[in-house]
Motif scaffolding. Structure first.
Motif, PDB file in Angstrom:
ATOM      1  N   THR A 167      -0.229  25.848 -29.284  1.00 19.27           N
ATOM      2  CA  THR A 167       0.248  25.669 -30.648  1.00 19.27           C
ATOM      3  C   THR A 167      -0.112  26.868 -31.516  1.00 19.27           C
ATOM      4  OG1 THR A 167      -1.796  24.625 -31.418  1.00 19.27           O
ATOM      5  CG2 THR A 167      -0.105  23.156 -30.507  1.00 19.27           C
ATOM      6  N   VAL A 168       0.640  27.023 -32.578  1.00 15.19           N
ATOM      7  CA  VAL A 168       0.359  28.073 -33.554  1.00 15.19           C
ATOM      8  C   VAL A 168      -1.008  27.839 -34.186  1.00 15.19           C
ATOM      9  CG1 VAL A 168       1.070  29.020 -35.786  1.00 15.19           C
ATOM     10  CG2 VAL A 168       2.780  28.578 -34.024  1.00 15.19           C
ATOM     11  N   SER A 169      -1.322  26.573 -34.492  1.00 18.27           N
ATOM     12  CA  SER A 169      -2.600  26.286 -35.140  1.00 18.27           C
ATOM     13  C   SER A 169      -3.778  26.674 -34.253  1.00 18.27           C
ATOM     14  CB  SER A 169      -2.695  24.820 -35.563  1.00 18.27           C
ATOM     15  OG  SER A 169      -2.566  23.965 -34.458  1.00 18.27           O
ATOM     16  N   LYS A 170      -3.647  26.541 -32.940  1.00 17.31           N
ATOM     17  CA  LYS A 170      -4.711  26.960 -32.019  1.00 17.31           C
ATOM     18  C   LYS A 170      -4.873  28.480 -32.074  1.00 17.31           C
ATOM     19  CE  LYS A 170      -7.697  26.608 -28.658  1.00 17.31           C
ATOM     20  NZ  LYS A 170      -9.086  26.277 -28.961  1.00 17.31           N
ATOM     21  N   ALA A 171      -3.781  29.209 -32.113  1.00 15.29           N
ATOM     22  CA  ALA A 171      -3.855  30.668 -32.220  1.00 15.29           C
ATOM     23  C   ALA A 171      -4.513  31.069 -33.530  1.00 15.29           C
ATOM     24  CB  ALA A 171      -2.454  31.271 -32.106  1.00 15.29           C
ATOM     25  N   LEU A 172      -4.122  30.419 -34.615  1.00 16.71           N
ATOM     26  CA  LEU A 172      -4.711  30.737 -35.922  1.00 16.71           C
ATOM     27  C   LEU A 172      -6.207  30.418 -35.949  1.00 16.71           C
ATOM     28  CD1 LEU A 172      -1.847  29.489 -38.264  1.00 16.71           C
ATOM     29  CD2 LEU A 172      -2.459  31.860 -37.742  1.00 16.71           C
TER      30      LEU A 172
END
Length: 100
Positions: free
Chosen positions: A10-15
């Motif tokens: 997910t994008v949130s994991k990358a962020l």
């Protein structure tokens, strides 16, 4: 350019990963700075939506000459609509070509 490519669910994991590494500025809110400052791409995270191509995104971990670090999130359509997104795409392509 010594950027590293990662794939996360997910994008949130990358962020979250980037925030833990000190990438705290949201360059989506300060997009003009990407066009004006000496930017280095240090990390590239790609998120590909399994069921919906509209969920695809690229998360860039970037730094500027002053040492400030931050993130810039790009959807596929933004590369044609946003100048800052195109600059980062061009930089990442040039970096890949230079390493081969």
């Amino acid at each position: 350019m010594d950027s590293q490519m990662y794939h996360y669910a997910t994008v949130s994991k990358a962020l979250q990963e980037l925030a833990e590494k000190g990438y705290t500025t949201d360059f989506n809110l300060e997009e003009d700075r990407i066009k004006k400052e000496d930017v280095t791409i240090e990390h590239i995270y790609r998120y590909e939506g399994e069921s919906d191509p509209g969920d695809e995104a690229t998360v860039y971990g970037i730094s500027i000459k002053s040492g400030e670090k931050g993130v810039y999130v790009v959807s596929p359509g933004a590369y044609t609509e946003k100048k800052a997104a195109k600059i980062l795409l061009d930089m990442s392509i040039q970096g890949r070509m230079a390493t081969h």
